[in-house]
Write a protein that holds these residues in place. Structure first.
Motif, short mmCIF file in Angstrom:
data_model
loop_
_atom_site.label_atom_id
_atom_site.label_comp_id
_atom_site.label_asym_id
_atom_site.label_seq_id
_atom_site.Cartn_x
_atom_site.Cartn_y
_atom_site.Cartn_z
N THR A 282 22.45 39.99 25.83
CA THR A 282 22.45 39.28 24.56
C THR A 282 21.12 38.56 24.35
OG1 THR A 282 24.84 38.99 24.55
CG2 THR A 282 23.56 37.37 23.30
N GLY A 283 20.65 37.88 25.37
CA GLY A 283 19.38 37.16 25.27
C GLY A 283 18.21 38.09 25.01
N ARG A 284 18.14 39.18 25.77
CA ARG A 284 17.02 40.13 25.59
C ARG A 284 17.04 40.74 24.20
NH1 ARG A 284 18.81 41.34 30.90
NH2 ARG A 284 19.96 43.16 30.12
N ALA A 285 18.21 41.13 23.71
CA ALA A 285 18.32 41.72 22.37
C ALA A 285 17.91 40.71 21.31
CB ALA A 285 19.74 42.22 22.13
N THR A 286 18.30 39.45 21.50
CA THR A 286 17.98 38.41 20.53
C THR A 286 16.49 38.08 20.54
OG1 THR A 286 20.22 37.52 20.73
CG2 THR A 286 18.55 36.07 19.76
N VAL A 287 15.89 38.00 21.72
CA VAL A 287 14.44 37.75 21.81
C VAL A 287 13.69 38.81 21.02
CG1 VAL A 287 12.44 37.81 23.37
CG2 VAL A 287 14.46 36.46 23.98
N GLU A 288 14.08 40.07 21.17
CA GLU A 288 13.39 41.16 20.47
C GLU A 288 13.69 41.15 18.97
OE1 GLU A 288 11.13 43.40 21.72
OE2 GLU A 288 11.26 42.11 23.48
N ALA A 289 14.96 41.07 18.61
CA ALA A 289 15.35 41.17 17.20
C ALA A 289 14.79 40.02 16.36
CB ALA A 289 16.88 41.20 17.08
N LEU A 290 14.77 38.82 16.91
CA LEU A 290 14.30 37.65 16.16
C LEU A 290 12.84 37.30 16.45
CD1 LEU A 290 17.40 37.49 15.83
CD2 LEU A 290 17.14 35.02 15.86
N ARG A 291 12.21 38.12 17.29
CA ARG A 291 10.80 37.92 17.64
C ARG A 291 10.56 36.47 18.06
NH1 ARG A 291 6.90 40.36 13.38
NH2 ARG A 291 5.47 39.78 15.04
N LEU A 292 11.36 36.02 19.02
CA LEU A 292 11.32 34.62 19.44
C LEU A 292 10.00 34.20 20.07
CD1 LEU A 292 14.93 34.08 20.86
CD2 LEU A 292 14.05 33.66 18.55
N ASN A 293 9.17 35.16 20.41
CA ASN A 293 7.84 34.87 20.97
C ASN A 293 6.75 35.44 20.07
OD1 ASN A 293 8.86 33.59 23.39
ND2 ASN A 293 9.52 35.65 24.01
N ASN A 294 6.94 35.29 18.77
CA ASN A 294 6.00 35.89 17.82
C ASN A 294 4.62 35.23 17.89
OD1 ASN A 294 5.64 33.86 15.52
ND2 ASN A 294 7.87 33.99 15.62
N GLU A 295 3.66 35.90 17.28
CA GLU A 295 2.26 35.49 17.38
C GLU A 295 1.95 34.17 16.67
OE1 GLU A 295 2.55 38.49 13.93
OE2 GLU A 295 3.53 38.15 15.84
N PHE A 296 2.90 33.63 15.94
CA PHE A 296 2.69 32.35 15.26
C PHE A 296 3.28 31.18 16.04
CE2 PHE A 296 3.04 35.71 12.05
CZ PHE A 296 1.76 35.65 11.52
N ILE A 297 4.43 31.41 16.68
CA ILE A 297 5.12 30.31 17.35
C ILE A 297 4.55 30.00 18.73
CG2 ILE A 297 7.02 31.62 18.40
CD1 ILE A 297 7.26 28.18 16.65
N VAL A 298 4.08 31.00 19.44
CA VAL A 298 3.57 30.75 20.80
C VAL A 298 2.35 29.81 20.78
CG1 VAL A 298 2.56 31.81 22.87
CG2 VAL A 298 4.61 32.80 21.82
N PRO A 299 1.37 29.99 19.88
CA PRO A 299 0.28 29.02 19.84
C PRO A 299 0.75 27.61 19.48
CG PRO A 299 -0.35 31.04 18.72
CD PRO A 299 1.12 31.14 19.01
N ALA A 300 1.75 27.51 18.62
CA ALA A 300 2.30 26.18 18.30
C ALA A 300 2.94 25.57 19.53
CB ALA A 300 3.31 26.29 17.16
#
Length: 145
Positions: free
Chosen positions: A108-126
């Protein structure tokens, strides 16, 4: 889109501790108003009852859209996405050692990380800046509901 009364909005926000249910970003840090998100989208038959509503940041809500399932990148299986109202974040996710990335620890966690792009290029720098300021990652007691 159904109207959600202010009292219900406030209750959902308070219950969610003013944090996105998916990436745990705080309303105070987000720089944008949090969304009241339909866990099961209205287009998929979801209602605007409290049991189907949670708080989501603009990024997570925009990437989630009407999705209720995603592919587990480890197995390819189609899995139900994380439900922040009924599931514990720590049962499905953890922070990377540097505190910048959300790691799925279950299908569930892995699918959610991918589907919602939880580590997208905008949030990681923030997150990197929030960490330098001592605001991130959230403390455990802040992530439980």
């Amino acid at each position: 889109m159904a109207h959600i009364p202010k009292t219900l909005r406030r209750r959902v926000m308070s219950t969610a501790k003013y944090r996105c249910g998916y990436c745990l970003t705080s309303q105070l840090l987000s720089g944008a108003q949090m969304h009241i998100e339909h866990i099961i989208a209205q287009s998929q038959g979801g209602t605007s009852d409290e049991a189907n509503l949670w708080l989501s940041c603009a990024w997570c809500n925009s990437y989630k859209g009407a999705q209720v399932t995603g592919a587990d990148p480890a197995t390819g299986a189609i899995i139900a996405l994380f439900n922040p109202r009924t599931q514990s974040w720590h049962d499905h996710f953890a922070w990377s050692d540097d505190g910048l990335y959300i790691v799925g620890t279950s299908a569930t966690g892995r699918a959610t990380v991918e589907a919602l792009r939880l580590n997208n290029e905008f949030i990681v720098p923030a997150r990197r800046q929030w960490k330098l300021a001592g605001w991130h990652p959230p403390l455990d007691e802040e992530t439980k509901h």
